[in-house]
Design an enzyme around this catalytic site. Sequence first.
Site, PDB file in Angstrom:
ATOM      1  N   LEU A 108       3.574   2.445   2.978  1.00  0.00           N
ATOM      2  CA  LEU A 108       2.583   1.449   2.606  1.00  0.00           C
ATOM      3  C   LEU A 108       1.778   2.072   1.485  1.00  0.00           C
ATOM      4  CD1 LEU A 108       1.217   0.201   6.085  1.00  0.00           C
ATOM      5  CD2 LEU A 108       2.793  -0.994   4.554  1.00  0.00           C
ATOM      6  N   ASP A 109       1.576   1.350   0.373  1.00  0.00           N
ATOM      7  CA  ASP A 109       0.824   1.955  -0.715  1.00  0.00           C
ATOM      8  C   ASP A 109      -0.619   2.208  -0.274  1.00  0.00           C
ATOM      9  OD1 ASP A 109      -0.976  -0.305  -1.689  1.00  0.00           O
ATOM     10  OD2 ASP A 109       0.976  -1.257  -1.876  1.00  0.00           O
ATOM     11  N   MET A 110      -1.332   3.003  -1.052  1.00  0.00           N
ATOM     12  CA  MET A 110      -2.640   3.495  -0.628  1.00  0.00           C
ATOM     13  C   MET A 110      -3.613   2.369  -0.297  1.00  0.00           C
ATOM     14  SD  MET A 110      -5.067   6.405  -2.376  1.00  0.00           S
ATOM     15  CE  MET A 110      -5.640   5.384  -3.746  1.00  0.00           C
ATOM     16  N   ASP A 111      -3.542   1.270  -1.029  1.00  0.00           N
ATOM     17  CA  ASP A 111      -4.496   0.178  -0.820  1.00  0.00           C
ATOM     18  C   ASP A 111      -4.052  -0.806   0.259  1.00  0.00           C
ATOM     19  OD1 ASP A 111      -6.191   1.145  -2.809  1.00  0.00           O
ATOM     20  OD2 ASP A 111      -5.064   0.123  -4.392  1.00  0.00           O
ATOM     21  N   THR A 112      -2.819  -0.688   0.738  1.00  0.00           N
ATOM     22  CA  THR A 112      -2.326  -1.609   1.756  1.00  0.00           C
ATOM     23  C   THR A 112      -2.654  -1.082   3.148  1.00  0.00           C
ATOM     24  OG1 THR A 112      -0.544  -2.390   0.331  1.00  0.00           O
ATOM     25  CG2 THR A 112      -0.270  -2.738   2.688  1.00  0.00           C
TER      26      THR A 112
END
Length: 245
Positions: A108-112
């Site tokens: 999951l990307d950092m902002d997700t």
Amino acid sequence: MTGSAEDEVRLQKVLARVGLGSRRACEELIADGRVTVDGHEATLGDRVDPAVARVEVDGVPIGIRPDLVHYLLNKPAGVVTTADDPQGRPVVVDLVPAEPRVFPVGRLDMDTEGLLLLTNDGDLAHRITHPSYGIEKEYLAEVEGEPARGALRRLREGVELDDGPTAPATVGRVGPSLLRIVVHEGRNRQVRRMCEAVGHPVRRLVRTRLAELSDPGLPPGGWRALTTDEVRALERSVADADDRR
């Protein structure tokens, strides 16, 4: 049947230990011809080394190593999905027990935000993340603007990205700017790129389901061990996907 004699355990005991039923019930599984070890039909009295034996029940590979752990984490925004970050940012493995050492399954990307599986079960992790298995991932996406029918249709049918068209997705409107999106590919930042491609960039993205795993009550930053039933359900989901390949 495998490994050195001192490492071997009766098969029915191993199966019972991983939650497939009482020892008696596991003996019946073996007697009914539903269990294989390293590709061969098991028989009552067989002994296995759980560290190396490959065991399947009804064609579903079963993790039998005694040290296997499976954690479900609700990843907060701002945490990196890796075991180590050279920039010193917080990482997901810091949010779960340090021992035994685990690794995140997929990214999951950092902002997700949302649900992430961490485990030391390399075989199961590989099958979950491999694109050919097509494991479902469900997201809630808060987007800019209010997507019209045409935008929703494009998301459902597939949109053209710089690495090729996406596969059809399941897309439903939850609110004026809130979408529920189910994909089965594992491309980098896929849902964000899909929404941006149809003119509605994502403001907030939360993964709410991975295969059959969901837990609306798990707080951000919280984690828990999967139940035996959840692990078995994951193994069946991957086996079912394998049958469809």
